[in-house]
Design a protein around this motif. Structure first.
Motif, PDB file in Angstrom:
ATOM      1  N   ASN A   7       0.803  -1.222   0.000  1.00 21.58           N
ATOM      2  CA  ASN A   7       0.000   0.000   0.000  1.00 21.58           C
ATOM      3  C   ASN A   7       0.835   1.270   0.000  1.00 21.58           C
ATOM      4  O   ASN A   7       0.284   2.370  -0.046  1.00 21.58           O
ATOM      5  N   LYS A   8       2.151   1.118   0.098  1.00 19.16           N
ATOM      6  CA  LYS A   8       3.076   2.259   0.116  1.00 19.16           C
ATOM      7  C   LYS A   8       2.703   3.245   1.223  1.00 19.16           C
ATOM      8  O   LYS A   8       2.568   4.449   1.009  1.00 19.16           O
ATOM      9  N   THR A   9       2.532   2.697   2.417  1.00 18.65           N
ATOM     10  CA  THR A   9       2.187   3.511   3.583  1.00 18.65           C
ATOM     11  C   THR A   9       3.166   3.223   4.723  1.00 18.65           C
ATOM     12  O   THR A   9       3.769   2.152   4.786  1.00 18.65           O
ATOM     13  N   LYS A  11       3.116   3.506   8.973  1.00 12.20           N
ATOM     14  CA  LYS A  11       2.319   3.756  10.180  1.00 12.20           C
ATOM     15  C   LYS A  11       3.241   4.051  11.342  1.00 12.20           C
ATOM     16  O   LYS A  11       4.276   3.410  11.523  1.00 12.20           O
ATOM     17  N   LEU A  16      -0.546   8.035   9.819  1.00  7.51           N
ATOM     18  CA  LEU A  16      -0.418   7.210   8.627  1.00  7.51           C
ATOM     19  C   LEU A  16       0.178   8.114   7.556  1.00  7.51           C
ATOM     20  O   LEU A  16      -0.397   9.157   7.216  1.00  7.51           O
ATOM     21  N   ARG A  18       0.982   8.350   3.762  1.00 12.63           N
ATOM     22  CA  ARG A  18       0.518   7.702   2.538  1.00 12.63           C
ATOM     23  C   ARG A  18       0.782   8.617   1.357  1.00 12.63           C
ATOM     24  O   ARG A  18       1.008   9.818   1.514  1.00 12.63           O
ATOM     25  N   PHE A  72       4.980  11.856   1.053  1.00 13.79           N
ATOM     26  CA  PHE A  72       3.855  11.297   1.788  1.00 13.79           C
ATOM     27  C   PHE A  72       2.982  12.391   2.398  1.00 13.79           C
ATOM     28  O   PHE A  72       3.496  13.384   2.916  1.00 13.79           O
ATOM     29  N   LYS A  77      -3.978   8.739  11.800  1.00 10.69           N
ATOM     30  CA  LYS A  77      -4.129   7.300  11.555  1.00 10.69           C
ATOM     31  C   LYS A  77      -5.578   6.844  11.658  1.00 10.69           C
ATOM     32  O   LYS A  77      -5.996   5.927  10.966  1.00 10.69           O
TER      33      LYS A  77
END
Length: 186
Positions: A7-9, A11, A16, A18, A72, A77
């Protein structure tokens, strides 16, 4: 920091990180069309328009896939609310990159920049195998310097009167951290 490759995230405890999407452009415009953010950033235009946001977001995904840059959205989150942005450049030849960040003024003082910057540095070392990460900030913005200090970076130098912003010269303060130094503090 937990990186999700699919998901190319990223945490963190509260955030989050992203990839930006075109649907984020209005929120980005609302956050960036702020003189207090403009005055503390190197390249952000002011006034900041929807066109600026769309143009900025347009190549994020391709840059990410190509390994040129990793930009990002810094979001809550739980709610997904956008607080700002954090980015990492990638210099393949030198195995290093620069981080940059901005947080919307309404969210200053909550530690979001520190949390996001810490996560992107870990991403650089753990996922991208960088040797070094550096950052720079205007000497007139000591809050940005405190973020870098909190994540373990060390001051490497000051370029005096290096850029002109709002008809005055600004010192650029450089900070950096090496991969083995990061390993020692985590």
């Amino acid at each position: 920091m937990l990186y999700d490759r699919q998901n190319k995230t990223i945490k963190t405890n509260r955030l989050l990180l992203r990839l930006f999407d075109k649907s984020d452009a209005e929120a980005v415009t609302n956050l960036c069309n702020n003189y207090n953010i403009f005055i503390n950033t190197l390249y952000l235009p002011y006034p900041y328009t929807l066109h600026h946001a769309l143009t900025w977001i347009e190549h994020h995904y391709d840059n990410f896939i190509a390994g040129k840059a990793y930009e990002f959205a810094v979001t809550d989150k739980e709610t997904g609310e956008i607080y700002g942005a954090v980015a990492l450049s990638h210099n393949h030849s030198f195995h290093q990159g620069e981080i940059g960040y901005w947080i919307g003024e309404a969210y200053w003082g909550n530690g979001f920049a520190t949390e996001a910057a810490q996560a992107i540095v870990q991403f650089a070392f753990e996922e991208k195998n960088y040797h070094k990460v550096f950052a720079r900030y205007f000497a007139s913005n000591p809050a940005s310097g405190r973020v870098l200090q909190k994540i373990g970076m060390q001051q490497e130098g000051v370029l005096r009167d290096h850029v002109m912003k709002e008809n005055r010269f600004e010192d650029l303060v450089y900070y950096g951290i090496l991969k083995n130094e990061m390993e020692a503090i985590t």
